[in-house]
Scaffold this active site. Sequence first.
Site, mmCIF file in Angstrom:
data_model
loop_
_atom_site.group_PDB
_atom_site.id
_atom_site.type_symbol
_atom_site.label_atom_id
_atom_site.label_comp_id
_atom_site.label_asym_id
_atom_site.label_seq_id
_atom_site.Cartn_x
_atom_site.Cartn_y
_atom_site.Cartn_z
ATOM 1 N N VAL A 285 -1.339 1.663 1.135
ATOM 2 C CA VAL A 285 -0.475 1.046 0.121
ATOM 3 C C VAL A 285 0.861 1.769 0.013
ATOM 4 C CG1 VAL A 285 -0.240 0.641 -2.359
ATOM 5 C CG2 VAL A 285 -2.351 0.065 -1.215
ATOM 6 N N ASP A 286 0.826 3.106 0.044
ATOM 7 C CA ASP A 286 2.070 3.831 -0.221
ATOM 8 C C ASP A 286 2.836 4.192 1.047
ATOM 9 O OD1 ASP A 286 0.718 5.963 0.833
ATOM 10 O OD2 ASP A 286 1.421 7.380 -0.659
ATOM 11 N N ALA A 287 2.393 3.690 2.201
ATOM 12 C CA ALA A 287 3.072 4.066 3.452
ATOM 13 C C ALA A 287 4.491 3.510 3.512
ATOM 14 C CB ALA A 287 2.250 3.570 4.639
#
Lengths: 141, 78
Positions: free
Chosen positions: B59-61
């Site tokens: 998700v935070d890539a």
Amino acid sequence: MLKTSRKTRGHTQVVRQKTLKILFVQLVAICCVALLLSIKSWVIAYSALLGGLVYLLPYAYLANRILTKRRRADTENTPNRALAELYIGQIWKMVITAMLFALVFVLVKPLSPFSLFGTYIAIQALGWWLQMRADKRFIKL
Amino acid sequence: MELASAILYIAGALMLGLGAVGAAIGVGILGGKFLEGAARQPELIPMLRTQFFIVMGLVDAVPMIGVGLGMYVLFAVA
């Protein structure tokens, strides 16, 4: 009172071992990329090294924080508490990443941005690929 | 302030801000699903925590790449 089964605790340790292996492979990949690029230019090589480390250090911190065996009593292991710990770990990961990026851009000159971001993205993609290879984990989700 | 410099600052702020919005939506949905699963089967919290960790990486890539690019624009280009 919430009780966690032995099976789920073992699952955490298995994931921890696999995550450590993935981190090691990523570290080796970063060193190899930097060594290969050092043939062309030192600036490109250390930019690649920094890009990989900017990804790897916060990820290792989060993995250590979340996948470490907790000594708390089971009564404190409520869903709210677990989620709060996960969010705090994630926030710290983001803060560390932003700080590392800022430090690199302020302190390191000259810098090759294509090499830095290329390695950052490539190491992330390598991490995804290794996660998929690890017991086809995403299919289980 | 020159126009080009001002536009660069706006571009950096947009990258950081939109990245934050995307990450917030993704992490919020993920946390909500974690709470649902944990409320249904509290004994699975350790397993859900590890799955949360794995999916959080996905998700935070892209938002973190946006943060990096925004930092680059703000600190190195502008």
